[in-house]
Design a protein around this motif. Structure first.
Motif, PDB file in Angstrom:
ATOM      1  N   CYS A   1       0.867  -1.177   0.000  1.00 46.11           N
ATOM      2  CA  CYS A   1       0.000   0.000   0.000  1.00 46.11           C
ATOM      3  C   CYS A   1       0.900   1.223   0.000  1.00 46.11           C
ATOM      4  O   CYS A   1       1.722   1.385   0.904  1.00 46.11           O
TER       5      CYS A   1
ATOM      6  N   LYS B   1       1.282   5.157   0.331  1.00 46.05           N
ATOM      7  CA  LYS B   1       0.553   6.339   0.827  1.00 46.05           C
ATOM      8  C   LYS B   1       0.785   7.523  -0.115  1.00 46.05           C
ATOM      9  O   LYS B   1       1.896   7.703  -0.623  1.00 46.05           O
ATOM     10  N   ASP B   2      -0.263   8.272  -0.334  1.00 43.49           N
ATOM     11  CA  ASP B   2      -0.104   9.497  -1.121  1.00 43.49           C
ATOM     12  C   ASP B   2      -0.499  10.665  -0.225  1.00 43.49           C
ATOM     13  O   ASP B   2      -1.667  10.854   0.090  1.00 43.49           O
ATOM     14  N   ALA B   3       0.505  11.402   0.206  1.00 39.54           N
ATOM     15  CA  ALA B   3       0.275  12.449   1.206  1.00 39.54           C
ATOM     16  C   ALA B   3      -0.652  13.537   0.662  1.00 39.54           C
ATOM     17  O   ALA B   3      -1.453  14.101   1.400  1.00 39.54           O
TER      18      ALA B   3
ATOM     19  N   GLU C   1      -4.289  12.371   0.784  1.00 40.51           N
ATOM     20  CA  GLU C   1      -4.720  11.744   2.042  1.00 40.51           C
ATOM     21  C   GLU C   1      -5.291  10.355   1.792  1.00 40.51           C
ATOM     22  O   GLU C   1      -6.375  10.025   2.263  1.00 40.51           O
TER      23      GLU C   1
ATOM     24  N   TYR D   1      -4.303   6.143  -0.188  1.00 39.62           N
ATOM     25  CA  TYR D   1      -3.252   5.211  -0.604  1.00 39.62           C
ATOM     26  C   TYR D   1      -3.711   4.369  -1.792  1.00 39.62           C
ATOM     27  O   TYR D   1      -4.909   4.231  -2.046  1.00 39.62           O
TER      28      TYR D   1
ATOM     29  N   LEU E   1      -7.731   7.214   3.838  1.00 43.29           N
ATOM     30  CA  LEU E   1      -7.036   6.699   5.029  1.00 43.29           C
ATOM     31  C   LEU E   1      -8.022   6.131   6.048  1.00 43.29           C
ATOM     32  O   LEU E   1      -7.626   5.435   6.980  1.00 43.29           O
TER      33      LEU E   1
ATOM     34  N   GLY F   1      -5.469   1.579   5.810  1.00 43.11           N
ATOM     35  CA  GLY F   1      -5.701   2.995   6.080  1.00 43.11           C
ATOM     36  C   GLY F   1      -5.365   3.328   7.521  1.00 43.11           C
ATOM     37  O   GLY F   1      -4.682   4.314   7.810  1.00 43.11           O
TER      38      GLY F   1
ATOM     39  N   LEU G   1      -1.606   3.221   8.091  1.00 46.39           N
ATOM     40  CA  LEU G   1      -0.917   4.410   7.559  1.00 46.39           C
ATOM     41  C   LEU G   1      -1.209   5.640   8.409  1.00 46.39           C
ATOM     42  O   LEU G   1      -0.372   6.529   8.538  1.00 46.39           O
ATOM     43  N   LYS G   2      -2.402   5.651   8.985  1.00 47.64           N
ATOM     44  CA  LYS G   2      -2.775   6.796   9.811  1.00 47.64           C
ATOM     45  C   LYS G   2      -2.054   6.753  11.162  1.00 47.64           C
ATOM     46  O   LYS G   2      -1.545   7.769  11.641  1.00 47.64           O
TER      47      LYS G   2
ATOM     48  N   ASN H   1       0.550   4.671  11.996  1.00 46.32           N
ATOM     49  CA  ASN H   1       1.966   4.279  11.923  1.00 46.32           C
ATOM     50  C   ASN H   1       2.238   3.065  12.826  1.00 46.32           C
ATOM     51  O   ASN H   1       3.350   2.882  13.299  1.00 46.32           O
TER      52      ASN H   1
ATOM     53  N   GLY I   1       4.315   3.734   3.373  1.00 42.90           N
ATOM     54  CA  GLY I   1       3.388   2.754   2.825  1.00 42.90           C
ATOM     55  C   GLY I   1       3.222   1.626   3.827  1.00 42.90           C
ATOM     56  O   GLY I   1       3.571   1.793   5.006  1.00 42.90           O
TER      57      GLY I   1
END
Ligand code: ADP
Length: 520
Positions: A47, A49-51, A54, A56, A76, A82, A85-86, A88, A131
């Motif tokens: 996955c 992540k695309d900052a 917001e 992925y 997210l 999600g 990634l949120k 961590n 990711g």
């Protein structure tokens, strides 16, 4: 099931495979093909992540999903990935069926395939999630050990991704640098410490006349044996010099040591910059100044003579006398300016070749004697410290000019009753910026110092005082006359004698001018 030892061995092997390539695409292939040896699973996805948005993307690396998981941006707040990634944080789910906020497009599909157990570990860049790796397998199949190994794998992957990023930025930098080197008009040659050419850009061919493409990899001394620049790196000394190129062109060449960011020496680089135009302009300026100054000499002479004759014709009123004084002062100043300008021109053309052995102490004493009137007028004291006899080879007139100029400046820029110290010391000291000066240090030198207790020079002015026409303008110098050319002339004379001059000063306390010259 393999033992922990075997799984760790597999993990190390995967890490080795990951680190053997700088391309992220290859990492995912390695994971798709080999990750199951360290963590048995039926499904693996990455996955990303695309900052900005917001969310992925989820890329299936292995597993029989047959495209059932749609390729789209997931928010997210969607699915287990999600959350990972949120937050961590790693998530380990024993049975997906019991998880409440499943994503229909991901977890529901996995459940349909009979995959109930999930481990999702963040892949970090620094401390931020970049990711996540998403493992799925049959019900209750992941142990705590699996979670640990998944974490190790994710750590290895983030290391490799970081390497890939660095590699990419290096490659980008390299190609930018290559483009600059290709297109610049300056010729650039770089050799390593053994003198092997590491780089020669296309401009080398045009400017130096050596085939740039054929230089790389060859020893410079051999490759350039017949060239006028064969000694470019000989002696390995940094410095600037002018070199005459073919067809009347002139280049300024900077030779510089090249080191890595950690200070380890790599070799030497030479940069050739074509200064033909500058030289031509300089020549034009000199010719112009010489012609104009020469043409001004006669009219100034006439003005001075006329001012001299005025009182002989008729007695002058006090006002007329005052005016005559001003005419004489101005004409004197103009006369001085013109002589200084002509002098500079002569020095530019090269010093006269009448070098002879000179007794330095005698020259200093004579220079002080020449200035006796000014010294006396200001009730100043000039103290000499000339401990030993020194013989120089130089031009008598020019050397006298240097000493008279420096001592008269010391007198001029020091208030009445001040002191001037002139001394000589054996050897050369002070800053040595040029190659020639450093190379010649093996010879014997004498350093002459002229120190005063005068008004001093502000740090902001100090770097410019040897420039032509530079005069410090402040309250203290307001009433002191000068052309701003004296020190420029002094510097040229010293350099023409293969010496070096510099100044130190503390504003309000005094200035010290020092120069060194080779002794005979
Ligand atoms: P000038 O004809 O103005 O004296 P110089 O080239 O001899 O020209 O000196 C340049 C400037 O440097 C001077 O205008 C003065 O401001 C400063 N300077 C030179 N010598 C001294 C000194 N001994 N003390 C203080 N200032 C000095």
């Amino acid at each position: 099931m393999s033992t922990l030892d075997e799984r760790l061995t597999q993990l190390v092997e995967i890490q080795v495979m990951l680190s053997s390539s700088p391309l992220p695409g290859q990492y995912f292939q390695v994971l798709a093909e080999h990750a199951h040896r360290a963590i048995p699973h039926q499904f693996l996805a990455f996955c990303l992540k695309d900052a900005d948005i917001e969310g992925y993307f989820l890329h299936v690396l292995s597993g029989p999903t047959n495209g059932a998981i749609p390729l789209r941006v997931y928010g997210l707040d969607e699915g287990i990935a999600g959350q990972v990634l949120k937050t961590n944080q790693t998530r380990h789910v024993a049975d997906l069926a019991l998880v409440e906020n499943r994503c229909d497009d991901i977890e529901a599909v996995l459940l349909e395939m009979g995959l109930h157990s999930v481990v999702v570990v963040p892949v970090r860049q620094g401390s931020e999630p970049l990711g996540a790796l998403y493992f799925a397998a049959a019900d209750h199949s992941f142990s705590a050990e699996d979670v640990q190994i998944a974490r190790l794998l994710a750590a290895g992957l983030s290391g490799s991704l970081e390497n890939a990023r660095l590699y990419q930025s290096l490659a980008d930098e390299r190609s930018t640098l290559a483009a600059v080197l290709e297109s610049t008009r300056d010729a650039i040659i770089m050799v390593n410490q053994q003198g092997v050419v590491l780089l020669a850009n296309p401009a080398v061919t045009k400017m130096v006349g050596l085939d740039a493409a054929a230089l790389t990899g060859r020893i410079w001394q051999d490759a350039a044996a017949d060239s006028f620049v064969h000694d470019l790196f000989t002696g390995s000394q940094p410095g600037l010099r002018e070199i005459a190129l073919s067809s009347d062109r002139v280049a300024q060449v900077a030779v510089l040591p090249v080191t890595t960011a950690y200070g380890e020496p790599v070799g030497w680089a030479a940069v050739f910059h074509d200064i033909t135009l500058l030289k031509q302009l300089e020549q034009m300026k000199t010719t112009f100044v010489n012609t104009v100054s020469h043409d001004l000499k006669n009219p100034i002479g006439t003005i001075m003579l006329s001012a001299d004759l005025m009182p002989r014709m008729a007695p002058l009123t006090p006002q007329q006398e005052d005016l005559r004084g001003r005419i004489i002062n101005t004409a004197n100043y103009m006369n001085q300016l013109v002589s200084d300008l002509l002098d500079l021109g002569k020095l530019e053309a090269g010093i006269a070749n009448n070098l002879e052995p000179l007794d330095l102490n005698a020259l200093i004493e004579q220079a002080v004697a020449t200035l006796a009137l000014q010294i006396e007028e200001k009730q100043m004291e000039v103290k000499l410290n000339l401990p030993r006899k020194v013989i120089l080879r130089g031009d008598r007139g020019r050397m006298t000019q240097v000493l008279v100029n420096l001592i008269s400046n010391a007198v001029k820029y020091t208030p009445a009753q001040g002191k001037v110290y002139v001394k000589t010391t054996p050897g050369a000291a002070g800053p040595l910026p040029t190659l020639e000066n450093q190379a010649s240090l093996t010879r014997a030198f004498v350093t002459v110092t002229v120190q005063d207790t005068g008004i001093g020079i502000a740090p902001a002015d100090l770097p410019y005082i040897f420039d032509e026409f530079y005069r410090v303008r402040n309250e203290a110098t307001e009433n002191i006359k000068g052309t701003g050319l004296g020190l420029a002339i002094v510097k040229r004379i010293i350099e023409a004698h293969k010496g070096y001059i510099w100044a130190e000063s503390v504003e309000g306390k005094g200035s010290t001018y020092s120069f060194f010259l080779p002794t005979a």
